[in-house]
Design an enzyme around this catalytic site. Structure first.
Site, short mmCIF file in Angstrom:
data_model
loop_
_atom_site.label_atom_id
_atom_site.label_comp_id
_atom_site.label_asym_id
_atom_site.label_seq_id
_atom_site.Cartn_x
_atom_site.Cartn_y
_atom_site.Cartn_z
CB VAL A 280 -66.83 -53.53 -4.53
CG1 VAL A 280 -66.19 -52.39 -3.36
CG2 VAL A 280 -66.22 -54.84 -4.25
CB SER A 281 -71.21 -49.95 -4.09
OG SER A 281 -71.68 -48.61 -3.98
N PRO A 282 -68.85 -47.40 -3.85
CG PRO A 282 -68.67 -45.51 -5.33
CD PRO A 282 -69.06 -47.12 -5.21
CG ASP A 384 -73.33 -48.46 -7.06
OD1 ASP A 384 -73.43 -47.87 -6.05
OD2 ASP A 384 -72.32 -49.18 -7.41
#
Ligand code: ZN
Length: 736
Positions: A280-282, A384
């Site tokens: 899960v990436s922001p 990321d």
């Protein structure tokens, strides 16, 4: 007479106190909360997370904190949940902390009822691990990083212990959108279609919030859990930062304590904890090619075959803006859920913990886990923060060159290769033990119970679907063992130790970064689930679990290649902390103040619980009030080394739109190392400058405009004068 009146007063006060006490609610728990500073060395130390050796610390944007929450039920059973602004936790630090807690508190706090969870910021100093692989890019063990964590975490527990009071707990959850994306969506698609059909999204969007109130109903703490990597700050950042979750914590605490309370100093403590954030990436704009701006290859995250060109960006205009946006979204959602949290937690506080050797687990159906090993995709990094060498994700066929290099270190055994299939082994970490273990074999596995809430403390980064399967299995086991209430299962990510990633068996087949970093082989998740099922059953039945094999304590064996600070020097004719660039005389809200000083290496003193800088507001001619420190979002502390052991410190202050107008000054606290090794302190303060408010700003702009207008009018007049003169002349020379 006076005596009678006195008796009346005493009597009335007594009655009043009874009334107040009886008006306060009955409480189900006792809770103590404490916060302390854990900021590591702000210079020359590699940042933990991106494994980029060039990314060393050069200052501070946000300080790192440890936030400790002690929960006790009416039978005096206790658990401690600690959220730290660090990349993850480490077995070595936990062993040291538990050792000290046993000395200070007897058997009250042990490895079994204390859970320490990392927020996963990638902008904190590294070197605090006891297993070699995680300390390689930091040139080995860094004592300063390790000590800052131990000291600060213990301090936060001591503070929590000293503030235990009757409390009630309320829980709430809701959907937070626009704040995370799946960074390995192709691997997620390997999960069975019918399983995926149960969920609307390929990441968890649910945030769970715990509201902690005292006997009078006044809130004094909050914990939120939400799955998103703390990688809003990317691998070019050199300032220590607690990233999106750390900023959300500061925002929530400022909201509850008031803006005037300095970070880390208030009574209300808010923790933004991590969950199943493995994939899960922001960076919600998703991955794009740096050269063309086009989408990267979906499966391999490459651009024209090149891995390092494919990078994901956040929603903001730069990494600071993205951090602010993702933090604001988490803060706002948490506050909304906090304000409407009415589901009361009731029931016991309890825990089950066992050390599990993850390398030798056999499942009921005979499947086995493997000794640790990293695949080729591990070296590719993620979108990321791509890895430096030309590795691509989704690699299942090994490259001969890297095979040669990695096998120089250790040639994996045939059994090891077969066990990890289809992962091609780049680093056979589980079979390497020189100079000591490269990765953990024995890890903490633990569940904390607080009423209906069950915190599943995982020592790794679980992907979205791995977390969902684990939660479902825990709920199913709790219920089948006879739990009467509806459980609230929460994955507490990156807790107690660090053993890389955990994907589902299906995701593992694609061997993206997370699959390549699932170190105990394709059945890692099933083995973890098996352990958590047993812990769940024991919790409900009240039966004990075996402590399991002890993890090794390797801290005394650590190797370290990071050179110490040798010496500081001030330039000829100058002194330490002397201002070399003064601020301007006046600023307006929205401006950036910049002040430069003669600096020294900040590793000489981490200034824990203190600050390297302060911005003071002039209250009157003799009194100043500190309004900003180096822990504030609005300030930045930059350190740069110069030739001959000299260094330059630059302090920035971004003046917010709401800043009170008045006179201000900026100070720097310098600790410099002398030739003999002694450390001396110096302080430098800038000249005083003015901050105007927006009305003054308008007035100033108006004044400028008026000035311009007068000049224009004069020019006009002069021009007109010239015109009339030339007309007169024309009249004179005109033939009559
Ligand atoms: Zn991660």
């Amino acid at each position: 007479m006076a005596n009678v009146r006195m008796k009346w007063i005493v009597c009335c006060t007594f009655l009043l106190s009874i009334l107040v006490t009886s008006s306060s609610a009955q409480t189900d728990y006792n809770v103590g909360i404490g916060i302390a500073d854990i900021t590591g060395p702000a210079a020359e130390v590699n940042m933990m997370g991106y494994a980029n050796p060039a990314q060393t610390s050069r200052g501070i944007h946000l300080r790192q904190f440890s936030r400790a929450f002690i929960f006790e039920d009416n039978n005096k059973n206790r658990v401690v949940f600690i959220n730290i602004d660090a990349c993850m936790f480490s077995a070595g630090v936990k062993l040291e902390i538990i050792r000290q807690l046993k000395v200070n508190y007897g058997g009250k706090y042990t490895e079994r009822n204390v859970c320490i969870s990392g927020t996963h910021t990638h902008s904190g100093p590294a070197g605090f691990h006891q297993y070699l692989l995680f300390d390689i890019t930091s040139m080995g063990f860094v004592r300063e990083s390790f000590d800052a964590l131990v000291e600060g975490i213990i301090k936060s527990i001591d503070r929590a212990e000293s503030k235990i009071r009757p409390a009630n707990l309320f829980v709430n959850s809701g959907e937070l959108l626009e704040s995370n994306i799946n960074r390995s969506p192709s691997a997620y698609l390997f999960n069975p279609a019918e399983e995926r059909a149960k969920y609307k999204y390929d990441t968890d969007k649910e945030m769970t919030v715990l509201r902690i109130v005292d006997a009078e109903g006044k809130p004094f703490g909050m914990i939120s859990w939400f799955a998103v990597h703390c990688t809003s700050m990317n691998n070019t950042n050199r300032l220590i930062s607690s990233d999106n979750k750390g900023l959300a914590e500061l925002m929530f605490e400022a909201e509850m304590n008031g803006e005037h309370v300095l970070p880390g100093k208030g009574d209300f403590v808010a923790a933004f904890a991590q969950a199943n954030e493995g994939d899960v990436s922001p960076n919600t704009q998703g991955p794009h090619c740096l050269d063309t701006g086009l989408r990267c290859d979906f499966n391999k995250s490459t651009c024209n075959g090149r891995n390092e060109m494919c990078v994901a960006f956040g929603p903001g205009k730069d990494m600071f803006d993205s951090t602010r946006i993702i933090a604001t979204y988490q803060f706002q959602k948490a506050k909304e859920l906090f304000d409407s949290a009415f589901t009361k937690l009731t029931g016991p506080v309890d825990f089950r913990h066992t050390y599990t050797n993850m390398t030798d687990q056999t499942l009921p159906d005979g499947k086995r886990t493997c000794k640790g090993a990293m695949g080729y995709s591990f070296a590719a990094g993620t979108t990321d923060g791509p890895g430096a060498f030309n590795f691509a994700q989704s690699t299942t066929s090994p490259s001969p060159v890297w095979n040669f290099v990695s096998h120089l270190l250790k040639n994996p055994s045939k059994a090891q290769i077969e066990c990890h299939h289809p992962k091609p082994i780049l680093l056979d970490t589980g079979e390497m033990d020189f100079p000591y273990a490269w990765e953990p074999a024995v890890v903490d596995t633990q569940i904390l119970r607080i009423g209906q809430m069950f915190l599943i403390a995982v020592p790794a980064e679980f992907t979205t679907m791995s977390g969902r399967r684990t939660r479902d299995a825990v709920v199913e086991s709790l219920k089948s063992a006879g739990l009467q209430v509806e459980p609230i299962p929460i994955i507490a990510g990156l807790s107690n130790d660090y053993a890389d990633y955990v994907t589902t068996f299906e995701e593992y087949q694609e061997q993206r970064y997370e699959g390549g970093s699932t170190i105990y082989g394709p059945h890692t998740l099933e083995a973890y689930i098996n352990v958590f099922r047993n812990l769940s059953k024991a919790l409900v039945s009240g039966s004990p679990v075996a402590p399991g094999p002890n993890p090794p304590d390797l801290v005394s064996k650590q190797v370290s290649f990071l050179p110490p600070v040798i010496l500081d020097r001030a330039p000829l004719g100058k002194s330490y902390a002397q201002v070399t660039q003064q601020p301007k005389a006046a600023y307006m809200p929205g401006d950036r103040v910049e002040v430069k000083f003669v600096g020294a290496n900040p590793r000489n003193n981490l200034r824990l619980e203190e600050t390297f800088l302060k911005v003071d507001y002039m209250v009157n001619s003799t009194a100043w009030e500190t309004v900003y420190t180096d822990a504030h979002w609005q300030t930045q502390f930059h350190w740069e080394s110069a030739a001959f052991f000299e260094s330059v410190v630059t302090i920035y202050w971004d003046i917010p739109s709401y800043q009170k107008p008045g006179m201000y000054r900026v100070s720097y606290f310098c600790d410099h190392k002398e030739l003999g090794g002694g450390i001396q302190s110096a302080q430098g303060t800038s000249s005083t400058f003015k901050v105007t408010n927006s009305q003054e700003k308008m007035a100033m702009l108006n004044k400028k405009w008026e000035k311009k207008k007068t000049i224009l009018e004069r020019i006009n007049k002069a021009l007109k004068g010239k015109e009339s003169k030339s007309a007169q002349l024309t009249n004179l020379v005109k033939p009559k």
